[in-house]
Write a protein that holds these residues in place. Structure first.
Motif, PDB file in Angstrom:
ATOM      1  N   THR A 224      65.891  93.256  36.011  1.00  0.00           N
ATOM      2  CA  THR A 224      64.831  92.248  35.972  1.00  0.00           C
ATOM      3  C   THR A 224      65.274  91.105  35.084  1.00  0.00           C
ATOM      4  O   THR A 224      65.099  89.937  35.409  1.00  0.00           O
ATOM      5  CB  THR A 224      63.534  92.859  35.388  1.00  0.00           C
ATOM      6  N   TYR A 225      65.887  91.462  33.971  1.00  0.00           N
ATOM      7  CA  TYR A 225      66.355  90.437  33.044  1.00  0.00           C
ATOM      8  C   TYR A 225      67.406  89.549  33.724  1.00  0.00           C
ATOM      9  O   TYR A 225      67.329  88.321  33.654  1.00  0.00           O
ATOM     10  CB  TYR A 225      66.958  91.109  31.787  1.00  0.00           C
ATOM     11  N   ILE A 226      68.341  90.172  34.412  1.00  0.00           N
ATOM     12  CA  ILE A 226      69.398  89.380  35.071  1.00  0.00           C
ATOM     13  C   ILE A 226      68.778  88.460  36.119  1.00  0.00           C
ATOM     14  O   ILE A 226      69.114  87.277  36.225  1.00  0.00           O
ATOM     15  CB  ILE A 226      70.477  90.305  35.691  1.00  0.00           C
ATOM     16  N   ARG A 227      67.841  89.009  36.891  1.00  0.00           N
ATOM     17  CA  ARG A 227      67.182  88.197  37.931  1.00  0.00           C
ATOM     18  C   ARG A 227      66.491  86.979  37.299  1.00  0.00           C
ATOM     19  O   ARG A 227      66.608  85.861  37.797  1.00  0.00           O
ATOM     20  CB  ARG A 227      66.158  89.074  38.668  1.00  0.00           C
ATOM     21  N   ARG A 228      65.827  87.209  36.186  1.00  0.00           N
ATOM     22  CA  ARG A 228      65.131  86.102  35.517  1.00  0.00           C
ATOM     23  C   ARG A 228      66.113  85.045  35.022  1.00  0.00           C
ATOM     24  O   ARG A 228      65.895  83.852  35.181  1.00  0.00           O
ATOM     25  CB  ARG A 228      64.319  86.629  34.328  1.00  0.00           C
ATOM     26  N   MET A 229      67.210  85.513  34.433  1.00  0.00           N
ATOM     27  CA  MET A 229      68.182  84.554  33.883  1.00  0.00           C
ATOM     28  C   MET A 229      68.849  83.738  34.998  1.00  0.00           C
ATOM     29  O   MET A 229      69.090  82.546  34.866  1.00  0.00           O
ATOM     30  CB  MET A 229      69.256  85.270  33.038  1.00  0.00           C
ATOM     31  N   ARG A 230      69.122  84.421  36.139  1.00  0.00           N
ATOM     32  CA  ARG A 230      69.729  83.698  37.269  1.00  0.00           C
ATOM     33  C   ARG A 230      68.744  82.676  37.844  1.00  0.00           C
ATOM     34  O   ARG A 230      69.111  81.588  38.245  1.00  0.00           O
ATOM     35  CB  ARG A 230      70.123  84.702  38.370  1.00  0.00           C
ATOM     36  N   TYR A 231      67.469  83.055  37.870  1.00  0.00           N
ATOM     37  CA  TYR A 231      66.439  82.156  38.382  1.00  0.00           C
ATOM     38  C   TYR A 231      66.329  80.908  37.488  1.00  0.00           C
ATOM     39  O   TYR A 231      66.331  79.773  37.974  1.00  0.00           O
ATOM     40  CB  TYR A 231      65.098  82.903  38.440  1.00  0.00           C
ATOM     41  N   LEU A 232      66.294  81.135  36.162  1.00  0.00           N
ATOM     42  CA  LEU A 232      66.197  80.000  35.227  1.00  0.00           C
ATOM     43  C   LEU A 232      67.426  79.090  35.353  1.00  0.00           C
ATOM     44  O   LEU A 232      67.321  77.867  35.284  1.00  0.00           O
ATOM     45  CB  LEU A 232      66.055  80.506  33.782  1.00  0.00           C
ATOM     46  N   PHE A 233      68.584  79.726  35.562  1.00  0.00           N
ATOM     47  CA  PHE A 233      69.821  78.944  35.734  1.00  0.00           C
ATOM     48  C   PHE A 233      69.689  78.022  36.950  1.00  0.00           C
ATOM     49  O   PHE A 233      70.018  76.837  36.890  1.00  0.00           O
ATOM     50  CB  PHE A 233      71.000  79.915  35.898  1.00  0.00           C
ATOM     51  N   GLU A 234      69.164  78.562  38.054  1.00  0.00           N
ATOM     52  CA  GLU A 234      68.967  77.751  39.275  1.00  0.00           C
ATOM     53  C   GLU A 234      68.041  76.574  39.019  1.00  0.00           C
ATOM     54  O   GLU A 234      68.286  75.460  39.460  1.00  0.00           O
ATOM     55  CB  GLU A 234      68.328  78.606  40.376  1.00  0.00           C
ATOM     56  N   LEU A 235      66.941  76.853  38.300  1.00  0.00           N
ATOM     57  CA  LEU A 235      65.980  75.776  38.020  1.00  0.00           C
ATOM     58  C   LEU A 235      66.614  74.672  37.195  1.00  0.00           C
ATOM     59  O   LEU A 235      66.321  73.494  37.376  1.00  0.00           O
ATOM     60  CB  LEU A 235      64.749  76.315  37.287  1.00  0.00           C
ATOM     61  N   LYS A 236      67.518  75.068  36.271  1.00  0.00           N
ATOM     62  CA  LYS A 236      68.156  74.063  35.423  1.00  0.00           C
ATOM     63  C   LYS A 236      69.183  73.248  36.209  1.00  0.00           C
ATOM     64  O   LYS A 236      69.386  72.074  35.943  1.00  0.00           O
ATOM     65  CB  LYS A 236      68.841  74.741  34.219  1.00  0.00           C
ATOM     66  N   GLU A 237      69.802  73.899  37.181  1.00  0.00           N
ATOM     67  CA  GLU A 237      70.888  73.237  37.915  1.00  0.00           C
ATOM     68  C   GLU A 237      70.409  72.410  39.101  1.00  0.00           C
ATOM     69  O   GLU A 237      71.101  71.504  39.544  1.00  0.00           O
ATOM     70  CB  GLU A 237      71.893  74.298  38.430  1.00  0.00           C
ATOM     71  N   ASP A 238      69.245  72.762  39.671  1.00  0.00           N
ATOM     72  CA  ASP A 238      68.854  72.165  40.953  1.00  0.00           C
ATOM     73  C   ASP A 238      67.441  71.557  40.864  1.00  0.00           C
ATOM     74  O   ASP A 238      66.440  72.278  40.804  1.00  0.00           O
ATOM     75  CB  ASP A 238      68.895  73.277  42.020  1.00  0.00           C
ATOM     76  N   ASP A 239      67.381  70.218  40.891  1.00  0.00           N
ATOM     77  CA  ASP A 239      66.085  69.524  40.772  1.00  0.00           C
ATOM     78  C   ASP A 239      65.123  69.878  41.903  1.00  0.00           C
ATOM     79  O   ASP A 239      63.908  69.954  41.687  1.00  0.00           O
ATOM     80  CB  ASP A 239      66.306  68.002  40.763  1.00  0.00           C
ATOM     81  N   ASP A 240      65.646  70.095  43.128  1.00  0.00           N
ATOM     82  CA  ASP A 240      64.744  70.411  44.256  1.00  0.00           C
ATOM     83  C   ASP A 240      64.044  71.748  44.032  1.00  0.00           C
ATOM     84  O   ASP A 240      62.838  71.877  44.257  1.00  0.00           O
ATOM     85  CB  ASP A 240      65.525  70.463  45.587  1.00  0.00           C
ATOM     86  N   ILE A 241      64.826  72.739  43.594  1.00  0.00           N
ATOM     87  CA  ILE A 241      64.229  74.067  43.346  1.00  0.00           C
ATOM     88  C   ILE A 241      63.228  73.967  42.187  1.00  0.00           C
ATOM     89  O   ILE A 241      62.145  74.554  42.222  1.00  0.00           O
ATOM     90  CB  ILE A 241      65.324  75.126  43.031  1.00  0.00           C
ATOM     91  N   CYS A 242      63.587  73.170  41.192  1.00  0.00           N
ATOM     92  CA  CYS A 242      62.685  73.029  40.038  1.00  0.00           C
ATOM     93  C   CYS A 242      61.374  72.353  40.464  1.00  0.00           C
ATOM     94  O   CYS A 242      60.290  72.759  40.024  1.00  0.00           O
ATOM     95  CB  CYS A 242      63.389  72.230  38.949  1.00  0.00           C
ATOM     96  N   LYS A 243      61.495  71.351  41.334  1.00  0.00           N
ATOM     97  CA  LYS A 243      60.286  70.650  41.795  1.00  0.00           C
ATOM     98  C   LYS A 243      59.350  71.614  42.531  1.00  0.00           C
ATOM     99  O   LYS A 243      58.134  71.600  42.317  1.00  0.00           O
ATOM    100  CB  LYS A 243      60.694  69.495  42.714  1.00  0.00           C
ATOM    101  N   GLN A 244      59.951  72.463  43.370  1.00  0.00           N
ATOM    102  CA  GLN A 244      59.139  73.480  44.070  1.00  0.00           C
ATOM    103  C   GLN A 244      58.483  74.432  43.069  1.00  0.00           C
ATOM    104  O   GLN A 244      57.350  74.864  43.231  1.00  0.00           O
ATOM    105  CB  GLN A 244      60.021  74.320  44.984  1.00  0.00           C
ATOM    106  N   ALA A 245      59.263  74.758  42.019  1.00  0.00           N
ATOM    107  CA  ALA A 245      58.773  75.740  41.036  1.00  0.00           C
ATOM    108  C   ALA A 245      57.551  75.235  40.273  1.00  0.00           C
ATOM    109  O   ALA A 245      56.752  76.040  39.788  1.00  0.00           O
ATOM    110  CB  ALA A 245      59.885  76.101  40.056  1.00  0.00           C
ATOM    111  N   TYR A 246      57.386  73.912  40.166  1.00  0.00           N
ATOM    112  CA  TYR A 246      56.175  73.393  39.520  1.00  0.00           C
ATOM    113  C   TYR A 246      54.926  73.987  40.187  1.00  0.00           C
ATOM    114  O   TYR A 246      53.923  74.250  39.525  1.00  0.00           O
ATOM    115  CB  TYR A 246      56.088  71.867  39.646  1.00  0.00           C
ATOM    116  N   ASN A 247      55.001  74.188  41.515  1.00  0.00           N
ATOM    117  CA  ASN A 247      53.824  74.655  42.267  1.00  0.00           C
ATOM    118  C   ASN A 247      53.386  76.073  41.919  1.00  0.00           C
ATOM    119  O   ASN A 247      52.241  76.438  42.147  1.00  0.00           O
ATOM    120  CB  ASN A 247      54.071  74.548  43.780  1.00  0.00           C
TER     121      ASN A 247
END
Ligand SMILES: NC(=O)C1=CN([C@@H]2O[C@H](COP(=O)(O)OP(=O)(O)OC[C@H]3O[C@@H](n4cnc5c(N)ncnc54)[C@H](O)[C@@H]3O)[C@@H](O)[C@H]2O)C=CC1
Ligand SMILES: [Mg+2]
Length: 353
Positions: A24-47
């Motif tokens: 679970t921890y690894i999944r969370r860290m990979r997810y946060l990494f994606e949000l930091k690297e990709d503005d489109d994914i981060c924009k979706q994540a606001y929702n």
């Protein structure tokens, strides 16, 4: 700590639980990494995000009985709030990513400092408190997220322009960097490394007072790392500079993000000096005073509630920082003798003189 104790249990069930927690921890860290690297994914994540709110760097808090909470609001409530204050939904893009829950709900922080404070407070049914107050009221998880959020909001506020071109810089959506569109220079949020050292001569420990400390409070000695220094060099220099003592050996204890007054990474160490050469020579430019204390004195100071200790009740004439400060933890380790000093000869990075 939970993971460590599950590991110690050693049963098949505990290995399975360990794997699940860890994955679970690894999944969370990979997810946060994606949000930091990709503005489109981060924009979706606001929702699907939860938002901590700030007002000019003061976090929004609510009291529930004895407990203080830093509530997060969901995106539809945030949109409603912005609409009510005649603000565009685009303000959401000023948010900073500060973490995510166990099930990958992203946490963001947004400063609404341009709106009317009292109207916001009555709308949200809580108050914006200075971080210096909120920090000591909140529980561990909220405290750590709020501190990180404020550090990020402050850093972005202070780094709006490129130091090479003078042009405005642009933040990525997660707030993990700012870019100058004209030079391409990238700026990353920073924190300053600081050593915090509990010096002992074997039987006593050294506590110090800076003139800016609240009346009667003593803490461990501290200092910013100079550029180019190793941790060991900083410890040795700071102890020599501030109290005129020579460190013989030291060990690392732990670290803490400290948001005051700016973002520091506090690196906590224990250090030993020769009891034959333990005469303190205080640098008055840095410290008001420094003093050796016995194990019993420190133990009693640690037991006192900070509120009571400030009023100087009991036999002691000094008090120490509360449990949220890493200085407190160093003192706890010292009174319980739960640290292990590395001898000078085995310390690879010890400076050669
Ligand atoms: N969490 C905890 O338990 C504790 C945290 N601290 C924190 O440690 C930090 C440093 O402690 P001090 O003993 O005051 O440091 P210090 O002994 O290095 O003295 C501060 C002076 O260092 C200079 N300096 C060098 N680099 C700096 C930088 N990056 N930012 C600001 N000043 C810099 C300035 O002239 C400043 O006046 C403080 O921010 C304090 O809040 C200090 C004690 C306990
Ligand atoms: Mg200092």
């Amino acid at each position: 700590m939970l993971i460590a104790s599950l590991c110690r249990m050693g049963s098949r069930r505990s290995s399975y639980l360990y794997y699940r927690l860890n994955s679970t921890y690894i999944r969370r860290m990979r997810y946060l990494f994606e949000l930091k690297e990709d503005d489109d994914i981060c924009k979706q994540a606001y929702n699907s995000g939860s938002f901590f709110l700030f007002y000019k760097l003061s976090p929004f808090v609510q009291q529930e009985g004895e407990m203080w909470l830093a509530p997060r609001i969901n995106v539809s409530d945030l949109k409603r709030l912005l609409k009510k204050f005649k603000e565009s939904e685009e303000r959401i893009e000023e948010s900073m990513l500060v973490g995510c829950s166990e099930v990958c709900t992203p946490y963001f922080a947004l400063d609404l400092g341009s709106l009317e404070k009292s109207a916001l407070e009555s709308e949200l049914n809580g108050s914006f408190r200075e971080l210096r107050k909120a920090f000591f009221l909140l529980e561990e998880e909220d405290r750590s997220l709020i501190s990180k959020a404020q550090a990020l909001l402050r850093w972005h506020d202070n780094n709006r322009y490129c130091s090479k071109t003078g042009q405005p810089t642009v933040k990525n959506l997660a707030g993990s960097k700012r870019v100058c569109p004209s030079s391409g220079a990238i700026y990353y949020p920073q924190m300053a490394p600081v050593v915090i050292i509990l010096v002992t001569d074997g039987s006593r420990c050294l506590l110090v007072r800076q003139a800016s400390f609240p009346k009667g409070m003593y803490s461990a000695l501290s200092g910013f790392c100079d550029v180019g220094e190793t941790l060991e060099e900083t410890v040795r220099r700071e102890v020599a500079e501030e109290v005129g003592l020579e460190v013989d050996s030291l060990c690392y204890s732990s670290s803490q993000h400290w948001p005051f007054p700016n973002s520091s990474l506090m690196i906590a160490c224990h250090a030993v000096v020769d009891p034959q050469r333990s005469m303190i020579n205080v640098n008055k430019q840095e410290l008001e005073t420094a003093q050796w204390f016995s194990n019993e004195e420190v133990e009693e100071a640690l037991r006192m509630e900070p509120k009571l200790s400030k009023e100087q009740t009991g036999s002691l004439s000094f008090w120490v920082p509360p449990k949220q400060a890493i200085a407190h933890q160093l003192m706890q380790e010292w009174v319980k003798n739960t640290f292990h000093i590395v001898q000078k000869s085995s310390c690879q990075s010890w400076p050669q003189i």
